[in-house]
Motif scaffolding. Structure first.
Motif, PDB file in Angstrom:
ATOM      1  N   VAL A  11       6.785  -2.565   8.090  1.00  0.00           N
ATOM      2  CA  VAL A  11       6.570  -1.500   9.034  1.00  0.00           C
ATOM      3  C   VAL A  11       5.531  -0.562   8.755  1.00  0.00           C
ATOM      4  CG1 VAL A  11       7.432   0.154  10.673  1.00  0.00           C
ATOM      5  CG2 VAL A  11       8.665  -1.929  10.034  1.00  0.00           C
ATOM      6  N   ASN A  12       5.600   0.195   7.516  1.00  0.00           N
ATOM      7  CA  ASN A  12       4.580   1.219   7.172  1.00  0.00           C
ATOM      8  C   ASN A  12       3.524   0.638   6.518  1.00  0.00           C
ATOM      9  OD1 ASN A  12       6.107   3.381   7.965  1.00  0.00           O
ATOM     10  ND2 ASN A  12       6.975   3.858   5.803  1.00  0.00           N
ATOM     11  N   PHE A  13       3.472  -0.508   5.958  1.00  0.00           N
ATOM     12  CA  PHE A  13       2.250  -1.425   5.675  1.00  0.00           C
ATOM     13  C   PHE A  13       1.303  -1.711   6.705  1.00  0.00           C
ATOM     14  CE2 PHE A  13       0.135  -5.584   4.880  1.00  0.00           C
ATOM     15  CZ  PHE A  13      -0.501  -4.971   3.752  1.00  0.00           C
ATOM     16  N   LEU A  14       2.150  -2.271   7.759  1.00  0.00           N
ATOM     17  CA  LEU A  14       1.251  -2.499   8.932  1.00  0.00           C
ATOM     18  C   LEU A  14       0.561  -1.404   9.735  1.00  0.00           C
ATOM     19  CD1 LEU A  14       3.514  -5.487  10.204  1.00  0.00           C
ATOM     20  CD2 LEU A  14       1.212  -5.793   8.953  1.00  0.00           C
ATOM     21  N   LYS A  15       1.602  -0.228   9.749  1.00  0.00           N
ATOM     22  CA  LYS A  15       0.962   0.850  10.210  1.00  0.00           C
ATOM     23  C   LYS A  15      -0.615   1.303   9.213  1.00  0.00           C
ATOM     24  CE  LYS A  15       4.784   3.144  12.096  1.00  0.00           C
ATOM     25  NZ  LYS A  15       6.097   4.161  11.719  1.00  0.00           N
TER      26      LYS A  15
END
Length: 80
Positions: A11-15
């Protein structure tokens, strides 16, 4: 610039990817190249693969813009 990553927080990678100004290209083992920046359907597929793989996903990405490269490297160094 090519990076090999083991993503533990998709999730944070995609953000972080979606904050990039240029393309962030996923390089598949078969050689296929897909820009994942702001591509919801591709990101959903990556999230599913990540969950299916016990919340870990190895990937190779190619980043054209130096500022985007630094953004992803800084994310990765802080997340590990």
């Amino acid at each position: 610039m090519m990076l090999k990553l083991n993503i533990l927080n998709m999730v944070n990678f995609l953000k972080t990817v979606n904050e990039c100004g240029g393309p962030v290209v996923l390089v598949s083992p078969d050689g296929k190249h897909e820009d994942i920046n702001k591509q919801e359907s591709l990101q959903e597929r990556l999230l599913k693969n990540y969950k299916d793989n016990r919340r870990s996903l190895k990937m190779r990405i190619d980043i054209a813009e130096p500022a985007d490269y630094l953004k992803i490297v800084c994310y990765y160094a802080g997340d590990c």
